[in-house]
Write a protein that holds these residues in place. Structure first.
Motif, PDB file in Angstrom:
ATOM      1  N   THR A  73       8.005   0.932  -1.689  1.00 14.32           N
ATOM      2  CA  THR A  73       7.307  -0.032  -0.839  1.00 14.32           C
ATOM      3  C   THR A  73       6.989   0.497   0.563  1.00 14.32           C
ATOM      4  OG1 THR A  73       9.422  -0.947  -0.125  1.00 14.32           O
ATOM      5  CG2 THR A  73       8.338  -2.019  -1.990  1.00 14.32           C
ATOM      6  N   ARG A  74       7.272   1.739   0.865  1.00 18.77           N
ATOM      7  CA  ARG A  74       7.146   2.196   2.252  1.00 18.77           C
ATOM      8  C   ARG A  74       5.750   2.686   2.629  1.00 18.77           C
ATOM      9  NH1 ARG A  74      12.753   5.203   4.060  1.00 18.77           N
ATOM     10  NH2 ARG A  74      14.174   3.545   3.416  1.00 18.77           N
ATOM     11  N   GLY A  75       4.969   3.123   1.683  1.00 16.87           N
ATOM     12  CA  GLY A  75       3.618   3.546   1.992  1.00 16.87           C
ATOM     13  C   GLY A  75       3.513   4.824   2.792  1.00 16.87           C
ATOM     14  N   GLN A  88       0.730   0.617  -1.891  1.00 15.97           N
ATOM     15  CA  GLN A  88       2.016   0.322  -1.267  1.00 15.97           C
ATOM     16  C   GLN A  88       3.049   1.425  -1.500  1.00 15.97           C
ATOM     17  OE1 GLN A  88       1.011  -0.798  -4.122  1.00 15.97           O
ATOM     18  NE2 GLN A  88       2.723  -0.880  -5.560  1.00 15.97           N
ATOM     19  N   GLU A  89       2.752   2.379  -2.381  1.00 12.54           N
ATOM     20  CA  GLU A  89       3.739   3.388  -2.752  1.00 12.54           C
ATOM     21  C   GLU A  89       3.834   4.506  -1.719  1.00 12.54           C
ATOM     22  OE1 GLU A  89       5.708   2.953  -5.239  1.00 12.54           O
ATOM     23  OE2 GLU A  89       4.655   1.189  -5.994  1.00 12.54           O
ATOM     24  N   TYR A 144      -2.300   2.285  -6.166  1.00 16.15           N
ATOM     25  CA  TYR A 144      -0.957   1.853  -5.745  1.00 16.15           C
ATOM     26  C   TYR A 144      -0.814   2.090  -4.237  1.00 16.15           C
ATOM     27  CZ  TYR A 144      -0.346   2.634 -10.770  1.00 16.15           C
ATOM     28  OH  TYR A 144      -0.497   2.629 -12.138  1.00 16.15           O
TER      29      TYR A 144
END
Length: 268
Positions: free
Chosen positions: A227-229, A31-32, A29
């Motif tokens: 969505t912040r990464g 993008q997490e 994941y």
């Protein structure tokens, strides 16, 4: 003041071993956002009583709930063994993922001769949790277990190769694999143990499938929406030592300034 990170996947461990789980989560994941908490003030968990492990795990969960997490991952097999249900009750309705069930399921799927080896900390092995979970899935499975507590200290010191590590790993593996009907699958039942993967493969060869409990657990998360990464690192003691040792586990250079010191007593 609430932390800046928005709805991260929260991950906790007794120290830095859980960073192998964070790596697996990041890979699956990317993008997490993540917040990782290592309880360096109170490690190791593997030699402590179930009651203490549960209490410590609950205190870490309370800290991480302040970050408005989307899920909590218990990146410690010992804590997963003794505190999974307690953390689930505290964090409800958030999903809480432990290490035991996913690793057992992955091992059952991988084995061909129905014989699975398990290496873990003393506390995890003493509980028999892996054997119970494996036999719950398949009553015909044979499980051979070995407590490998010294590997945790070696991993924390960054001694994952060389003659000392090799001798100790052989000492632990021989009782399981130096037999006529050895397992064809080995569960790495401590999140420190993936750092020895190359050594395990050198000793056991390619015929034994290694099950990384962190990678298995990463497949259990779904419906995550961050969505912040971003990644935020927390430790309960000695950020400088945490950063130095974590850099051996984690594919991202860390310095003490990257690690926020948390007063764990405030959440106990």
């Amino acid at each position: 003041m609430m932390p800046e990170i928005f709805s991260p996947i929260a991950v906790f461990d007794s120290g830095i071993g859980g960073l192998t789980v964070l790596q697996a989560l990041k890979k699956r994941y990317p993008q997490e956002s993540y917040v990782y908490l290592g309880d360096t003030a109170r490690l190791p968990y593997g030699t402590k009583s179930p009651e203490i492990v549960q209490r410590y795990s609950q205190s870490l969960c309370r800290i991480l709930l302040n970050y408005n997490p989307s899920a909590i991952v218990i990146a410690c097999n010992t804590a997963s063994t003794h505190a999974l249900e307690a953390v689930r009750a505290l964090a409800a309705p958030l999903p809480v993922i432990g290490m035991i069930e996913p690793a057992a399921a992955a091992a059952i799927q991988a084995t061909k001769n129905q014989h699975i080896g398990v290496i873990a900390t003393f506390g995890t092995i003493r509980s028999g949790v892996y054997e119970k979970e494996l036999k719950k899935i398949n009553p015909h499975i044979k499980a051979s277990s070995q407590a490998c507590q010294m590997l945790v200290a070696l991993a924390e010191e960054g001694w994952s190769s060389g003659p000392i590590a090799t001798a100790i790993v052989r000492q632990y593996l021989d009782p399981i694999f130096d037999t006529a009907e050895a397992p064809d699958t080995l569960i790495l039942g401590c999140t420190h143990f993936p750092v020895f993967e190359a050594l395990f493969r050198d000793i056991l060869g390619s015929s034994v499938t290694l099950i990384n409990s962190g990678e298995a657990a990463a497949t259990q998360l779904s419906g995550i929406t961050g969505t912040r990464g971003q990644i935020k690192m927390l430790a309960t003691d000695d950020p400088e030592r945490f950063a130095a040792n974590a850099s051996k586990f984690f594919d991202q250079g860390l310095v003490a300034a990257d690690i926020e010191l948390i007063d764990v007593t405030a959440a106990s």
